[in-house]
Write a protein that holds these residues in place. Structure first.
Motif, PDB file in Angstrom:
ATOM      1  N   ILE A  72     -78.907  33.026 -55.629  1.00 26.77           N
ATOM      2  CA  ILE A  72     -78.204  32.479 -56.801  1.00 26.77           C
ATOM      3  C   ILE A  72     -76.923  31.798 -56.374  1.00 26.77           C
ATOM      4  CG2 ILE A  72     -77.073  33.052 -58.991  1.00 26.77           C
ATOM      5  CD1 ILE A  72     -78.945  35.532 -59.111  1.00 26.77           C
ATOM      6  N   VAL A  73     -76.145  32.473 -55.546  1.00 21.69           N
ATOM      7  CA  VAL A  73     -74.857  31.982 -55.075  1.00 21.69           C
ATOM      8  C   VAL A  73     -75.045  31.444 -53.658  1.00 21.69           C
ATOM      9  CG1 VAL A  73     -72.498  32.635 -54.486  1.00 21.69           C
ATOM     10  CG2 VAL A  73     -73.607  33.620 -56.511  1.00 21.69           C
ATOM     11  N   HIS A  74     -74.382  30.309 -53.364  1.00 19.67           N
ATOM     12  CA  HIS A  74     -74.479  29.696 -52.039  1.00 19.67           C
ATOM     13  C   HIS A  74     -73.083  29.247 -51.608  1.00 19.67           C
ATOM     14  CE1 HIS A  74     -78.879  29.644 -52.365  1.00 19.67           C
ATOM     15  NE2 HIS A  74     -78.681  29.277 -53.619  1.00 19.67           N
ATOM     16  N   ARG A  75     -72.503  29.965 -50.645  1.00 19.33           N
ATOM     17  CA  ARG A  75     -71.184  29.609 -50.108  1.00 19.33           C
ATOM     18  C   ARG A  75     -71.321  29.453 -48.601  1.00 19.33           C
ATOM     19  NH1 ARG A  75     -69.573  34.454 -53.188  1.00 19.33           N
ATOM     20  NH2 ARG A  75     -68.853  33.834 -55.266  1.00 19.33           N
ATOM     21  N   GLY A  76     -70.994  28.293 -48.091  1.00 22.50           N
ATOM     22  CA  GLY A  76     -71.210  28.002 -46.687  1.00 22.50           C
ATOM     23  C   GLY A  76     -70.053  28.396 -45.804  1.00 22.50           C
ATOM     24  N   PRO A  77     -70.288  29.213 -44.765  1.00 19.21           N
ATOM     25  CA  PRO A  77     -69.238  29.501 -43.783  1.00 19.21           C
ATOM     26  C   PRO A  77     -69.093  28.333 -42.814  1.00 19.21           C
ATOM     27  CG  PRO A  77     -71.263  30.535 -43.071  1.00 19.21           C
ATOM     28  CD  PRO A  77     -71.566  29.858 -44.396  1.00 19.21           C
ATOM     29  N   VAL A  78     -68.071  28.384 -41.976  1.00 15.06           N
ATOM     30  CA  VAL A  78     -67.937  27.378 -40.916  1.00 15.06           C
ATOM     31  C   VAL A  78     -68.466  27.902 -39.586  1.00 15.06           C
ATOM     32  CG1 VAL A  78     -66.049  26.128 -41.985  1.00 15.06           C
ATOM     33  CG2 VAL A  78     -65.547  28.063 -40.464  1.00 15.06           C
ATOM     34  N   ALA A  79     -68.706  29.219 -39.497  1.00 15.52           N
ATOM     35  CA  ALA A  79     -69.260  29.779 -38.270  1.00 15.52           C
ATOM     36  C   ALA A  79     -69.847  31.155 -38.558  1.00 15.52           C
ATOM     37  CB  ALA A  79     -68.196  29.881 -37.179  1.00 15.52           C
ATOM     38  N   VAL A  80     -70.752  31.565 -37.679  1.00 11.25           N
ATOM     39  CA  VAL A  80     -71.376  32.884 -37.751  1.00 11.25           C
ATOM     40  C   VAL A  80     -71.192  33.562 -36.400  1.00 11.25           C
ATOM     41  CG1 VAL A  80     -73.538  34.154 -38.021  1.00 11.25           C
ATOM     42  CG2 VAL A  80     -73.088  32.129 -39.444  1.00 11.25           C
ATOM     43  N   LEU A  81     -70.606  34.748 -36.411  1.00 13.56           N
ATOM     44  CA  LEU A  81     -70.462  35.529 -35.183  1.00 13.56           C
ATOM     45  C   LEU A  81     -71.653  36.457 -35.033  1.00 13.56           C
ATOM     46  CD1 LEU A  81     -68.815  36.575 -32.731  1.00 13.56           C
ATOM     47  CD2 LEU A  81     -67.821  38.277 -34.308  1.00 13.56           C
ATOM     48  N   ARG A  82     -72.327  36.331 -33.910  1.00 13.79           N
ATOM     49  CA  ARG A  82     -73.363  37.297 -33.535  1.00 13.79           C
ATOM     50  C   ARG A  82     -72.785  38.115 -32.393  1.00 13.79           C
ATOM     51  NH1 ARG A  82     -78.937  34.573 -33.389  1.00 13.79           N
ATOM     52  NH2 ARG A  82     -78.382  34.494 -35.614  1.00 13.79           N
ATOM     53  N   PRO A  83     -72.161  39.250 -32.710  1.00 14.05           N
ATOM     54  CA  PRO A  83     -71.379  39.955 -31.697  1.00 14.05           C
ATOM     55  C   PRO A  83     -72.245  40.612 -30.628  1.00 14.05           C
ATOM     56  CG  PRO A  83     -71.499  41.256 -33.699  1.00 14.05           C
ATOM     57  CD  PRO A  83     -72.122  39.924 -34.015  1.00 14.05           C
ATOM     58  N   GLY A  84     -71.711  40.593 -29.411  1.00 11.06           N
ATOM     59  CA  GLY A  84     -72.339  41.337 -28.334  1.00 11.06           C
ATOM     60  C   GLY A  84     -71.710  42.698 -28.160  1.00 11.06           C
ATOM     61  N   SER A  85     -70.637  42.965 -28.896  1.00 10.57           N
ATOM     62  CA  SER A  85     -69.920  44.231 -28.784  1.00 10.57           C
ATOM     63  C   SER A  85     -68.989  44.374 -29.984  1.00 10.57           C
ATOM     64  CB  SER A  85     -69.096  44.261 -27.495  1.00 10.57           C
ATOM     65  OG  SER A  85     -68.086  43.264 -27.546  1.00 10.57           O
ATOM     66  N   ASP A  87     -65.913  44.876 -29.543  1.00 10.01           N
ATOM     67  CA  ASP A  87     -64.732  44.108 -29.140  1.00 10.01           C
ATOM     68  C   ASP A  87     -64.775  42.688 -29.701  1.00 10.01           C
ATOM     69  OD1 ASP A  87     -63.746  46.248 -27.753  1.00 10.01           O
ATOM     70  OD2 ASP A  87     -64.465  45.573 -25.799  1.00 10.01           O
ATOM     71  N   ASP A  88     -65.969  42.114 -29.812  1.00  9.09           N
ATOM     72  CA  ASP A  88     -66.085  40.764 -30.393  1.00  9.09           C
ATOM     73  C   ASP A  88     -65.604  40.739 -31.839  1.00  9.09           C
ATOM     74  OD1 ASP A  88     -67.190  39.911 -28.037  1.00  9.09           O
ATOM     75  OD2 ASP A  88     -69.178  39.473 -28.857  1.00  9.09           O
ATOM     76  N   VAL A  89     -65.944  41.790 -32.583  1.00 13.05           N
ATOM     77  CA  VAL A  89     -65.521  41.852 -33.984  1.00 13.05           C
ATOM     78  C   VAL A  89     -64.005  41.941 -34.059  1.00 13.05           C
ATOM     79  CG1 VAL A  89     -65.768  43.078 -36.176  1.00 13.05           C
ATOM     80  CG2 VAL A  89     -67.708  42.970 -34.588  1.00 13.05           C
ATOM     81  N   VAL A  90     -63.429  42.794 -33.222  1.00 12.36           N
ATOM     82  CA  VAL A  90     -61.966  42.919 -33.176  1.00 12.36           C
ATOM     83  C   VAL A  90     -61.326  41.567 -32.858  1.00 12.36           C
ATOM     84  CG1 VAL A  90     -60.030  43.959 -31.934  1.00 12.36           C
ATOM     85  CG2 VAL A  90     -62.024  45.356 -32.536  1.00 12.36           C
ATOM     86  N   ALA A  91     -61.826  40.919 -31.811  1.00 13.00           N
ATOM     87  CA  ALA A  91     -61.222  39.664 -31.367  1.00 13.00           C
ATOM     88  C   ALA A  91     -61.298  38.583 -32.435  1.00 13.00           C
ATOM     89  CB  ALA A  91     -61.916  39.192 -30.083  1.00 13.00           C
ATOM     90  N   MET A  92     -62.446  38.476 -33.098  1.00 13.99           N
ATOM     91  CA  MET A  92     -62.599  37.396 -34.074  1.00 13.99           C
ATOM     92  C   MET A  92     -61.887  37.687 -35.385  1.00 13.99           C
ATOM     93  SD  MET A  92     -63.874  34.858 -32.620  1.00 13.99           S
ATOM     94  CE  MET A  92     -63.898  33.896 -34.125  1.00 13.99           C
ATOM     95  N   VAL A  93     -61.787  38.955 -35.785  1.00 11.89           N
ATOM     96  CA  VAL A  93     -60.995  39.258 -36.981  1.00 11.89           C
ATOM     97  C   VAL A  93     -59.528  38.948 -36.715  1.00 11.89           C
ATOM     98  CG1 VAL A  93     -60.200  41.106 -38.523  1.00 11.89           C
ATOM     99  CG2 VAL A  93     -62.621  40.940 -37.923  1.00 11.89           C
ATOM    100  N   ARG A  94     -59.047  39.250 -35.522  1.00 14.99           N
ATOM    101  CA  ARG A  94     -57.663  38.905 -35.183  1.00 14.99           C
ATOM    102  C   ARG A  94     -57.478  37.390 -35.157  1.00 14.99           C
ATOM    103  NH1 ARG A  94     -56.248  43.254 -30.302  1.00 14.99           N
ATOM    104  NH2 ARG A  94     -56.260  45.116 -31.644  1.00 14.99           N
ATOM    105  N   PHE A  95     -58.451  36.693 -34.596  1.00 11.83           N
ATOM    106  CA  PHE A  95     -58.390  35.234 -34.551  1.00 11.83           C
ATOM    107  C   PHE A  95     -58.320  34.669 -35.963  1.00 11.83           C
ATOM    108  CE2 PHE A  95     -60.147  30.984 -34.367  1.00 11.83           C
ATOM    109  CZ  PHE A  95     -59.654  30.462 -33.178  1.00 11.83           C
ATOM    110  N   CYS A  96     -59.153  35.189 -36.849  1.00 16.07           N
ATOM    111  CA  CYS A  96     -59.167  34.695 -38.231  1.00 16.07           C
ATOM    112  C   CYS A  96     -57.871  35.011 -38.950  1.00 16.07           C
ATOM    113  CB  CYS A  96     -60.369  35.282 -38.976  1.00 16.07           C
ATOM    114  SG  CYS A  96     -61.952  34.611 -38.409  1.00 16.07           S
ATOM    115  N   ASN A  97     -57.235  36.128 -38.623  1.00 16.34           N
ATOM    116  CA  ASN A  97     -55.927  36.432 -39.189  1.00 16.34           C
ATOM    117  C   ASN A  97     -54.906  35.384 -38.790  1.00 16.34           C
ATOM    118  OD1 ASN A  97     -54.992  39.218 -40.564  1.00 16.34           O
ATOM    119  ND2 ASN A  97     -56.951  39.518 -39.532  1.00 16.34           N
ATOM    120  N   ARG A  98     -54.928  35.012 -37.511  1.00 13.85           N
ATOM    121  CA  ARG A  98     -53.933  34.048 -37.028  1.00 13.85           C
ATOM    122  C   ARG A  98     -54.108  32.671 -37.653  1.00 13.85           C
ATOM    123  NH1 ARG A  98     -55.071  36.683 -32.099  1.00 13.85           N
ATOM    124  NH2 ARG A  98     -56.443  34.984 -31.414  1.00 13.85           N
TER     125      ARG A  98
END
Length: 489
Positions: A72-85, A87-98
């Motif tokens: 029903i709803v369609h909102r497009g992201p600019v990227a998709v993270l497929r984490p290998g760890s 640590d990837d989630v931590v790094a990208m959430v911090r990146f998105c904060n900045r």
């Protein structure tokens, strides 16, 4: 242990298959720069943190993340993270904060109203975070990754004769996904919701901090995350209680023709606890009126006695069904019907679901009014569920439940052609009207469906716990980057 040793290699192969990699972020254009492997990063781009997994910007990945089971709803992201760890989630959430980017975790994408979508931000796929175990025959808990499916968790624990206590009816949902909303099922009158059976979480807060939390450690975060709709942290793993599993169960289907009798017998069964599982469905008659009721009950006893188990019930004597099933076969009983829906293309239809929690004292009046207005055409090939819970078993504050000892879950799981946008809009309006009727009677929304909601509705929904959620949001997601699709803040 269920983690493949070649996962990182596989993730790198995904990036290589696109023929391009993300080489940096353009703060001015709010976009990711993509180039062939080995290409030098252009001036003005912000470099990415080192990742064990991959950041995807190809059209297929973005299109998939801009949709969900609701269609029903369609909102497009600019990227998709497929984490290998983690640590990837931590790094990208911090990146998105900045850089002022919103973030939404996505498990199996089973939301129905864009809950895990994020326009112009980052979707974090949790499916690679699927480790299970270790488990032994005397384990009381198991720690599992947020992306693990409940079906896989259960198969892993059943090897040792153990099982999680509570399941949603559909097992192919992620652990992180159901713990974000609550996780209700037919066993909840004994064991509460799935969120009531978590002893510890590991989460990445909206500020990008990796934190372990539990009832005795960072309790305010623990309580805000469980059924907190992803507002304060991304669940990356959970420790879940286990109990001894039955090998076989006896499954009963009991027909009723009167709503109040059906509800009263359900109430009797959850209060006296004779069955391990109690749910129920509402079905239409030959004229399309939803006035048939089927009480579904399951005994986990090794030697069930039909006469004892069915004593005092007032079901219609004709049409009673009872069969003995393997425990996992019972838990996974929807698999065949889901396969049929997928084969027929109906899984890709719109799902404007309605999920309400109604005070038991008002269940007949509120549910009866909603069912009177329901037509088979409005339901489509969906189902209607109606079954009771025990309020005293539900302890997580963010799971908002009516103030009644035996509230009922009413789930009208509609399915509609996605191209009929006017019809879908009409069903969404009907959902809102049904919610208003439930709220007037002291009911709440179980927030997995499609009810149009705004921030004021959410403040009313959370009611007395709203200040705690708002404070946790300020503390753990101070830049408000997490899960905008819920529309809460």
């Amino acid at each position: 242990m269920s983690q493949l040793p070649t996962r990182r290699t596989a993730l790198r192969a995904v990036a290589a298959a696109t023929g391009a990699v993300v080489v940096g972020f353009d703060p001015a254009g709010r976009s990711w720069a993509v180039a062939a492997p080995g290409t030098e990063r252009a001036a003005g781009l912000v470099g990415l943190p080192r990742l064990d997994g991959v950041l995807l910007t190809d059209e297929d990945s973005l299109t998939a993340a801009a949709d969900d089971f609701g269609h029903i709803v369609h909102r497009g992201p600019v990227a998709v993270l497929r984490p290998g760890s983690v640590d990837d989630v931590v790094a990208m959430v911090r990146f998105c904060n900045r850089h002022g980017l919103k973030v939404a975790p996505r498990g199996q994408g089973h939301g129905t109203n864009g809950q895990a979508q994020v326009a112009g931000g980052l979707v974090v796929e949790t499916t690679p975070l699927a480790r299970i175990g270790p488990v032994g025959p005397h384990s009381r808990t198991v720690t599992v990754g947020a992306g693990a499916k409940w079906s896989d968790v259960t198969r892993a624990t059943l090897v040792h004769g153990l099982t999680p206590p509570v399941f949603t009816d559909y097992l192919e949902l992620s652990v992180g996904g159901t713990l974000s909303v609550g996780g209700l099922g037919g066993q909840s009158h004994h064991h509460g919701a799935q969120v009531d059976n978590v002893t510890e979480l590991r989460v990445v807060t909206g500020a990008g901090e990796l934190v372990r939390c539990s009832p005795t450690r960072h309790r305010e975060l623990f309580e805000a995350v469980l059924a907190g709709l992803g507002q304060c942290a991304v669940i990356v793993s959970a420790t879940v209680r286990l109990r001894k599993a039955p090998t076989t169960v006896r499954h009963y289907l009991l027909p009723y023709s009167d709503l109040e009798t059906f509800l009263a017998d359900q109430r009797l069964l959850v209060t006296d606890g004779r069955f391990g599982y109690v749910e129920g469905q509402v079905v239409p008659d030959g004229n399309g009126a939803f006035n048939g009721y089927v009480l579904e009950a399951v005994s986990y006893d090794a030697h069930p006695d039909d006469a004892v188990l069915l004593a005092g019930l007032r079901h219609d004597p004709a049409g009673v069904q009872a069969e003995d099933l393997d425990y996992y076969v019972f838990l996974d009983r929807l698999a065949a019907s889901v396969a049929a829906l997928k084969s027929a293309g109906l899984w890709a239809w719109a799902h404007p679901w309605l999920n309400l929690l109604i005070p038991g004292a008002q269940a007949a009046a509120v549910a009866g009014g909603i069912l009177d207005a329901l037509t088979p055409a409005d339901l489509g090939p969906g189902v209607v569920l109606l079954y009771p819970l025990l309020r005293e078993r539900l302890h997580r504050p963010m799971l908002r439940v009516p103030d009644d000892p035996v509230p009922y879950l009413l789930a009208v799981l509609r399915t509609a052609p996605p191209e009929d946008t006017a019809g879908v809009d009409r069903l969404l309006a009907a959902n809102r009207a049904a919610y208003e009727a439930a709220r007037a009677a002291g009911g709440t929304q179980y927030p997995v469906g499609s009810v149009p909601f705004g921030p004021a509705d959410w403040r009313a929904h959370f009611g007395p716990v709203w200040p705690a959620l708002a404070e946790a949001k300020r503390c753990f997601d101070p830049r408000d980057v997490l899960v905008p699709g819920q529309g809460i803040f």
